[in-house]
Motif scaffolding. Sequence first.
Motif, PDB file in Angstrom:
ATOM      1  N   ILE A 145     -24.960  -4.240  -2.670  1.00 25.21           N
ATOM      2  CA  ILE A 145     -25.320  -3.997  -1.266  1.00 25.21           C
ATOM      3  C   ILE A 145     -24.707  -2.677  -0.790  1.00 25.21           C
ATOM      4  N   ARG A 146     -23.446  -2.465  -1.133  1.00 25.85           N
ATOM      5  CA  ARG A 146     -22.800  -1.204  -0.723  1.00 25.85           C
ATOM      6  C   ARG A 146     -23.548  -0.010  -1.323  1.00 25.85           C
ATOM      7  N   ARG A 147     -23.963  -0.150  -2.598  1.00 25.13           N
ATOM      8  CA  ARG A 147     -24.654   0.953  -3.280  1.00 25.13           C
ATOM      9  C   ARG A 147     -25.976   1.282  -2.579  1.00 25.13           C
ATOM     10  N   ILE A 206     -14.794   1.363  10.718  1.00 28.00           N
ATOM     11  CA  ILE A 206     -13.872   0.424  11.381  1.00 28.00           C
ATOM     12  C   ILE A 206     -13.586  -0.737  10.422  1.00 28.00           C
ATOM     13  N   GLY A 207     -12.300  -1.072  10.255  1.00 24.71           N
ATOM     14  CA  GLY A 207     -11.918  -2.092   9.277  1.00 24.71           C
ATOM     15  C   GLY A 207     -11.912  -1.466   7.896  1.00 24.71           C
ATOM     16  N   PHE A 208     -11.347  -0.268   7.823  1.00 24.80           N
ATOM     17  CA  PHE A 208     -11.407   0.553   6.609  1.00 24.80           C
ATOM     18  C   PHE A 208     -10.675  -0.112   5.429  1.00 24.80           C
ATOM     19  N   ALA A 261     -13.118   0.318   0.509  1.00 21.23           N
ATOM     20  CA  ALA A 261     -14.062  -0.182  -0.504  1.00 21.23           C
ATOM     21  C   ALA A 261     -15.397   0.571  -0.496  1.00 21.23           C
ATOM     22  N   ASN A 262     -15.749   1.192   0.631  1.00 17.17           N
ATOM     23  CA  ASN A 262     -17.048   1.879   0.683  1.00 17.17           C
ATOM     24  C   ASN A 262     -16.983   3.325   0.191  1.00 17.17           C
ATOM     25  N   MET A 263     -15.774   3.837   0.011  1.00 16.71           N
ATOM     26  CA  MET A 263     -15.628   5.267  -0.298  1.00 16.71           C
ATOM     27  C   MET A 263     -16.400   5.675  -1.559  1.00 16.71           C
ATOM     28  N   ALA A 273     -11.153   6.818   9.857  1.00 18.15           N
ATOM     29  CA  ALA A 273     -10.964   5.441   9.388  1.00 18.15           C
ATOM     30  C   ALA A 273     -10.078   4.729  10.394  1.00 18.15           C
ATOM     31  N   LEU A 274     -10.523   3.548  10.822  1.00 17.57           N
ATOM     32  CA  LEU A 274      -9.754   2.803  11.827  1.00 17.57           C
ATOM     33  C   LEU A 274      -9.530   1.381  11.320  1.00 17.57           C
ATOM     34  N   ASP A 275      -8.328   0.888  11.519  1.00 17.82           N
ATOM     35  CA  ASP A 275      -8.026  -0.486  11.108  1.00 17.82           C
ATOM     36  C   ASP A 275      -6.847  -0.965  11.945  1.00 17.82           C
ATOM     37  N   ILE A 276      -6.802  -2.265  12.136  1.00  9.95           N
ATOM     38  CA  ILE A 276      -5.692  -2.826  12.907  1.00  9.95           C
ATOM     39  C   ILE A 276      -4.410  -2.797  12.079  1.00  9.95           C
ATOM     40  N   LYS A 277      -4.554  -2.740  10.758  1.00 11.38           N
ATOM     41  CA  LYS A 277      -3.370  -2.730   9.879  1.00 11.38           C
ATOM     42  C   LYS A 277      -3.026  -1.314   9.452  1.00 11.38           C
ATOM     43  N   GLU A 278      -1.729  -1.089   9.292  1.00 12.55           N
ATOM     44  CA  GLU A 278      -1.271   0.261   8.946  1.00 12.55           C
ATOM     45  C   GLU A 278      -1.534   0.639   7.497  1.00 12.55           C
ATOM     46  N   LEU A 334      -5.612   0.909  15.097  1.00 21.25           N
ATOM     47  CA  LEU A 334      -6.052   0.388  16.386  1.00 21.25           C
ATOM     48  C   LEU A 334      -7.008  -0.773  16.165  1.00 21.25           C
ATOM     49  N   SER A 335      -7.267  -1.527  17.238  1.00 24.14           N
ATOM     50  CA  SER A 335      -8.255  -2.593  17.141  1.00 24.14           C
ATOM     51  C   SER A 335      -9.632  -2.081  17.567  1.00 24.14           C
ATOM     52  N   ALA A 336     -10.654  -2.724  17.024  1.00 23.40           N
ATOM     53  CA  ALA A 336     -12.030  -2.269  17.215  1.00 23.40           C
ATOM     54  C   ALA A 336     -12.522  -2.345  18.657  1.00 23.40           C
ATOM     55  N   LEU A 347     -19.207  -0.739   9.507  1.00 24.68           N
ATOM     56  CA  LEU A 347     -18.312  -1.908   9.532  1.00 24.68           C
ATOM     57  C   LEU A 347     -18.774  -2.852   8.440  1.00 24.68           C
ATOM     58  N   THR A 348     -17.906  -3.159   7.489  1.00 18.48           N
ATOM     59  CA  THR A 348     -18.293  -4.102   6.445  1.00 18.48           C
ATOM     60  C   THR A 348     -17.246  -5.209   6.383  1.00 18.48           C
ATOM     61  N   LEU A 349     -17.705  -6.440   6.559  1.00 12.59           N
ATOM     62  CA  LEU A 349     -16.851  -7.631   6.486  1.00 12.59           C
ATOM     63  C   LEU A 349     -15.677  -7.533   7.464  1.00 12.59           C
ATOM     64  N   THR A 350     -15.945  -7.019   8.634  1.00 13.70           N
ATOM     65  CA  THR A 350     -14.870  -6.753   9.588  1.00 13.70           C
ATOM     66  C   THR A 350     -15.066  -7.498  10.900  1.00 13.70           C
ATOM     67  N   SER A 360     -13.457 -10.865  11.809  1.00 17.67           N
ATOM     68  CA  SER A 360     -12.025 -11.016  12.146  1.00 17.67           C
ATOM     69  C   SER A 360     -11.678 -10.425  13.508  1.00 17.67           C
ATOM     70  N   VAL A 361     -12.648  -9.838  14.183  1.00 16.10           N
ATOM     71  CA  VAL A 361     -12.335  -9.169  15.451  1.00 16.10           C
ATOM     72  C   VAL A 361     -12.373 -10.216  16.567  1.00 16.10           C
ATOM     73  N   PRO A 362     -11.287 -10.358  17.330  1.00 17.49           N
ATOM     74  CA  PRO A 362     -11.248 -11.428  18.330  1.00 17.49           C
ATOM     75  C   PRO A 362     -12.382 -11.340  19.362  1.00 17.49           C
TER      76      PRO A 362
HETATM   77  C1  LIG Z   1     -12.102  -8.329   4.926  1.00 22.06           C
HETATM   78  S1  LIG Z   1     -11.433  -6.775   5.193  1.00 22.06           S
HETATM   79  C2  LIG Z   1     -12.805  -5.718   4.795  1.00 22.06           C
HETATM   80  C3  LIG Z   1     -12.360  -4.383   4.294  1.00 22.06           C
HETATM   81  C4  LIG Z   1     -13.489  -3.431   3.912  1.00 22.06           C
HETATM   82  N1  LIG Z   1     -14.204  -2.990   5.106  1.00 22.06           N
HETATM   83  C5  LIG Z   1     -14.429  -4.020   2.902  1.00 22.06           C
HETATM   84  O1  LIG Z   1     -15.646  -3.955   3.100  1.00 22.06           O
HETATM   85  O2  LIG Z   1     -13.964  -4.540   1.876  1.00 22.06           O
HETATM   86  C6  LIG Z   1     -11.391  -6.683   6.982  1.00 22.06           C
HETATM   87  C7  LIG Z   1     -10.690  -5.447   7.479  1.00 22.06           C
HETATM   88  O3  LIG Z   1     -10.838  -5.399   8.900  1.00 22.06           O
HETATM   89  C8  LIG Z   1      -9.575  -5.129   9.481  1.00 22.06           C
HETATM   90  N2  LIG Z   1      -9.557  -5.674  10.837  1.00 22.06           N
HETATM   91  C9  LIG Z   1      -9.407  -6.967  11.197  1.00 22.06           C
HETATM   92  N3  LIG Z   1      -9.436  -7.082  12.530  1.00 22.06           N
HETATM   93  C10 LIG Z   1      -9.622  -5.841  13.028  1.00 22.06           C
HETATM   94  C11 LIG Z   1      -9.729  -5.301  14.345  1.00 22.06           C
HETATM   95  N4  LIG Z   1      -9.651  -6.103  15.407  1.00 22.06           N
HETATM   96  N5  LIG Z   1      -9.921  -3.973  14.480  1.00 22.06           N
HETATM   97  C12 LIG Z   1      -9.998  -3.164  13.394  1.00 22.06           C
HETATM   98  N6  LIG Z   1      -9.891  -3.618  12.123  1.00 22.06           N
HETATM   99  C13 LIG Z   1      -9.695  -4.939  11.945  1.00 22.06           C
HETATM  100  C14 LIG Z   1      -8.586  -5.805   8.545  1.00 22.06           C
HETATM  101  O4  LIG Z   1      -7.272  -5.313   8.707  1.00 22.06           O
HETATM  102  C15 LIG Z   1      -9.193  -5.488   7.183  1.00 22.06           C
HETATM  103  O5  LIG Z   1      -8.776  -4.243   6.686  1.00 22.06           O
END
Ligand SMILES: C[S@@+](CC[C@H](N)C(=O)[O-])C[C@H]1O[C@@H](n2cnc3c(N)ncnc32)[C@H](O)[C@@H]1O
Length: 186
Positions: A19-21, A34-36, A40-42, A55-60, A73-75, A90-93, A96-98
């Motif tokens: 799918i990514r390809r 977002i959710g870098f 994985a997409n690079m 690239a933006l992610d809630i985790k450092e 930062l958060s999305a 945004l892939t698989l992200t 998890s976003v509240p």
């Molecule tokens: C399941 S991983 C997916 C990583 C990658 N995008 C992929 O396709 O494999 C979800 C990513 O979203 C990030 N994430 C979760 N909540 C987020 C938020 N509120 N804002 C930004 N990033 C968030 C997580 O820290 C994690 O890196």
Amino acid sequence: MTGYDLVMAPLEKLYLARIRRALMPQAFGRVLEIGFGNGANMAYFDHSKIKSLDALDIKENMRAFSDVTYHVLSAEELPFEDASFDTVVLTLTLCSVPDQLKAIREIRRVLKDDGVYLFIEHEKPRGSLTGGLVELVNPLWRRLASGCQLNLETHKKIESQGFKLSRQRRGVFHYGVAKKIDEQEG
Ligand SMILES: C[S@@+](CC[C@H](N)C(=O)[O-])C[C@H]1O[C@@H](n2cnc3c(N)ncnc32)[C@H](O)[C@@H]1O
């Protein structure tokens, strides 16, 4: 390796890599992912079409690549001007976003009118048996997998915020390209 990684590793091989390809070479111009996470997409972007990558992610602990600008930062509150990006990824992200709706509105705001939003999200399975099972395990999964939810219908939320989707499905994965609907048209 976390429980999430153990579950996702075979799915990455079976479905996600393909799918990514198919999807990621469509990223162009100024790109925001977002959710870098581990980037994985690079490996699937056509870097010759990309002018800049944020690239933006809630985790450092995002994986470091050269020529990428990182934001922890958060999305839901993006620190970018309106219509700044040609592509948002945004892939698989969103699972998890509240506040998904707030994040989608922000994606729409920062995307140019002729831009593309490339998405891959897992959703609640269609069957009533598997759907019911997912509802049962979702609370535990959510705790173990950093807030990830298995029982969402994320593509409907994307559509509800002024996007037209060109969407495909493989198993529980919904993926494709979302484009902004003209406000007068929508
Ligand atoms: C399941 S991983 C997916 C990583 C990658 N995008 C992929 O396709 O494999 C979800 C990513 O979203 C990030 N994430 C979760 N909540 C987020 C938020 N509120 N804002 C930004 N990033 C968030 C997580 O820290 C994690 O890196």
